[in-house]
Enzyme design. Sequence first.
Site, PDB file in Angstrom:
ATOM      1  N   TRP A  44     -22.078  14.937  10.962  1.00 26.01           N
ATOM      2  CA  TRP A  44     -21.084  14.575   9.707  1.00 26.01           C
ATOM      3  C   TRP A  44     -21.123  15.411   8.481  1.00 26.01           C
ATOM      4  CZ3 TRP A  44     -17.247  12.328  11.960  1.00 26.01           C
ATOM      5  CH2 TRP A  44     -17.573  11.221  12.968  1.00 26.01           C
TER       6      TRP A  44
ATOM      7  N   THR B  44       0.829  -1.171   0.062  1.00 27.95           N
ATOM      8  CA  THR B  44       0.113   0.080  -0.111  1.00 27.95           C
ATOM      9  C   THR B  44       0.979   1.230   0.026  1.00 27.95           C
ATOM     10  OG1 THR B  44       0.099  -0.004   2.545  1.00 27.95           O
ATOM     11  CG2 THR B  44      -1.776  -1.058   1.199  1.00 27.95           C
TER      12      THR B  44
ATOM     13  N   GLU C  75      -6.127  -3.995  -0.869  1.00 27.89           N
ATOM     14  CA  GLU C  75      -6.469  -5.255  -0.286  1.00 27.89           C
ATOM     15  C   GLU C  75      -7.616  -5.752  -0.703  1.00 27.89           C
ATOM     16  OE1 GLU C  75      -5.931  -1.962   0.986  1.00 27.89           O
ATOM     17  OE2 GLU C  75      -4.615  -1.971   3.120  1.00 27.89           O
TER      18      GLU C  75
ATOM     19  N   LYS D  88     -16.578  16.554  11.543  1.00 31.07           N
ATOM     20  CA  LYS D  88     -17.605  16.471  12.048  1.00 31.07           C
ATOM     21  C   LYS D  88     -17.803  17.993  12.847  1.00 31.07           C
ATOM     22  CE  LYS D  88     -19.973  13.386  15.640  1.00 31.07           C
ATOM     23  NZ  LYS D  88     -19.694  12.084  16.495  1.00 31.07           N
TER      24      LYS D  88
HETATM   25  P1  ADP Z   1      -6.751   1.978  -5.255  1.00 29.35           P
HETATM   26  O1  ADP Z   1      -6.393   3.404  -5.407  1.00 29.35           O
HETATM   27  O2  ADP Z   1      -6.626   1.120  -6.288  1.00 29.35           O
HETATM   28  O3  ADP Z   1      -8.197   2.249  -5.202  1.00 29.35           O
HETATM   29  P2  ADP Z   1      -5.860   2.026  -2.704  1.00 29.35           P
HETATM   30  O4  ADP Z   1      -5.508   0.867  -1.687  1.00 29.35           O
HETATM   31  O5  ADP Z   1      -4.467   2.981  -3.147  1.00 29.35           O
HETATM   32  O6  ADP Z   1      -6.311   1.271  -4.085  1.00 29.35           O
HETATM   33  O7  ADP Z   1      -6.646   3.156  -2.075  1.00 29.35           O
HETATM   34  C1  ADP Z   1      -7.980   2.403  -1.603  1.00 29.35           C
HETATM   35  C2  ADP Z   1      -8.834   3.672  -1.222  1.00 29.35           C
HETATM   36  O8  ADP Z   1      -9.290   4.577  -2.089  1.00 29.35           O
HETATM   37  C3  ADP Z   1     -10.276   3.199  -0.856  1.00 29.35           C
HETATM   38  O9  ADP Z   1     -10.195   2.548   0.457  1.00 29.35           O
HETATM   39  C4  ADP Z   1     -10.973   4.468  -0.888  1.00 29.35           C
HETATM   40  O10 ADP Z   1     -10.649   5.415   0.256  1.00 29.35           O
HETATM   41  C5  ADP Z   1     -10.551   5.037  -2.043  1.00 29.35           C
HETATM   42  N1  ADP Z   1     -11.293   4.775  -3.077  1.00 29.35           N
HETATM   43  C6  ADP Z   1     -10.997   3.879  -4.064  1.00 29.35           C
HETATM   44  N2  ADP Z   1     -12.274   3.873  -5.029  1.00 29.35           N
HETATM   45  C7  ADP Z   1     -12.970   4.942  -4.906  1.00 29.35           C
HETATM   46  C8  ADP Z   1     -14.024   5.632  -5.417  1.00 29.35           C
HETATM   47  N3  ADP Z   1     -14.743   4.936  -6.332  1.00 29.35           N
HETATM   48  N4  ADP Z   1     -14.638   6.337  -4.509  1.00 29.35           N
HETATM   49  C9  ADP Z   1     -14.035   7.186  -3.234  1.00 29.35           C
HETATM   50  N5  ADP Z   1     -13.103   6.473  -3.099  1.00 29.35           N
HETATM   51  C10 ADP Z   1     -12.339   5.459  -3.506  1.00 29.35           C
END
Ligand code: ADP
Length: 538
Positions: A446, A189, A333, A441
């Site tokens: 929220w 990550t 993940e 918040k």
């Molecule tokens: P990736 O960037 O490929 O999605 P990461 O593990 O780097 O993988 O990041 C994951 C995070 O990115 C998620 O937990 C979420 O917060 C955010 N994320 C992924 N897809 C979306 C989406 N379509 N809309 C909003 N947030 C997203």
Amino acid sequence: MLGLMQHRELLLSSILDHAARYHGDGEVISIRDDRSVSRTTYAAISRRARRLATVLLGLGVRHGDRVATLAMNSDRHLELYYAISGIGAVYNTVNPRLAAADIAYIVDHAEDGVIFVDPGFVHILETIATQIAGVVRAVVVMGAESEMPASKLPDGVALLCYETLIAGTEEIAAWPSFDERSAAGLCYTSGTTGRPKGALYSHRSILIHTLMLCGGDVAGLRAVDRVMPMVPMFHVNAWGYPFGVPMSGGTLIMPGRHLDPVSVLTVMNREKVTIAAGVPTLWLNLLNHLRETDAKLETLERVLVGGAAMPRALIAAYQDLGMRVSHGWGMTESSSVATWGAPKPATALLDRDGRIDEIATQGRPVYGIDVRATDEHGSEVPWDGKTQGELSFRGHWVASAYYRMPETAIGDDGWFPTGDVGVVDAQGNIKLTDRTKDLIKSGGEWISSIDIENIAVGHPDVLEAAAIAIPDERWGERPMLIVVPRAGRTPTHESLRDFYRGKVASWSIPDRIEIVESIPHGATGKILKTELRKVYAK
Ligand code: ADP
């Protein structure tokens, strides 16, 4: 009683074998650093991957060993995915945009004995040479002899040429078979909080994810599609396209490092791309370029987006250009896809605005993934599209622990806590409102930072926007909006605030607004709120 069906391990090599045999002339087109174009086929890639297998074995790589790649999207990176995993070793995709210290940490933690590197990234290894010298025994430069740099690597680390190694060897006769639960790929990550952590994908998890990805209500990949993953292969297997496209026999277009809008548009039109996948920032930059130049997307049919919330205004713009926008959600993940947007019988006949609203959700769980949103007591929140909950998921391609961090094993309940917060609507569509660490918040209520950002990006003068919480004596926190204007525009604070009226509750309207030239992005192209908070949330 067991079924009487043949048992064949679900191995990634079977995808390349299939592509080579049934889509042998299927094309893989790569844009090199110098913008020259390399065209090859699945049949050729399959042969070269088998030679690469011999090379790897010659370099002492054995079943279970980790081999790093530090590279952009290309045919060579594709060969490496298949060759390394094909012999039972593990490709560890390292993000070249990470800080040098993080790269050194990953290589050391994964114990990558061999590193394959794009010529343009050799300098990164030179920077961290002393830190990785005890682990790495060979660095292979992914290019021809003419691209070999003068070595500044420590003694004991061999510097080798990819094309020379492949030219001087024979193909292995066939890919070995082994337990489908064996590790195939390792992706850390981005490490915006704490040390990077490794998600260790298995052959089985990737293969099942790929079958899902190809489905009609997901990426819907076909042999006649020309697919360009703009999401890098060093990040979550480029969301699975290096497996899904060969599996379906489509043409794979690898943009390399040229991801600026002019280059992207040129390649899309010249190579007749029909489907492209990338983070919202990329789509935003491309749209802005289209608007500034009157240029056209000549062949693109589908816009696949994820990694961050795709603003509604951006979805509307591409839909109105005649493209179909699909929005998915997942994370490193979850091997990429956990949810994906597609109409259901109840929503298939929505009008334009209803359709766009639906696409602006992150979609519904695909088969193989179970998602739930829970309140502070751990109870599932109602599917009313209003009640927020913390999202967790489980499924065939969700991590059960991080690599070499046994203390991170997921607890008894088997649900992976995503750190995302959202609501679920009556159709099971999930709409993300925030990340737990980005929550705002204010006065006990929220405020969705994603909503605040989405609305701002709909303002005609705004290019990009980020919302963060800033401490406030009276309300605890207040939302602050940071805005990058479109070229030649100067939005006023008042016009921005006015733009929110009627769209959100009045107390959600940001009272502090900063207009800036640019917003910092992290290694995977997402807005770096941590940096913004350092500057503004004092
Ligand atoms: P990736 O960037 O490929 O999605 P990461 O593990 O780097 O993988 O990041 C994951 C995070 O990115 C998620 O937990 C979420 O917060 C955010 N994320 C992924 N897809 C979306 C989406 N379509 N809309 C909003 N947030 C997203």
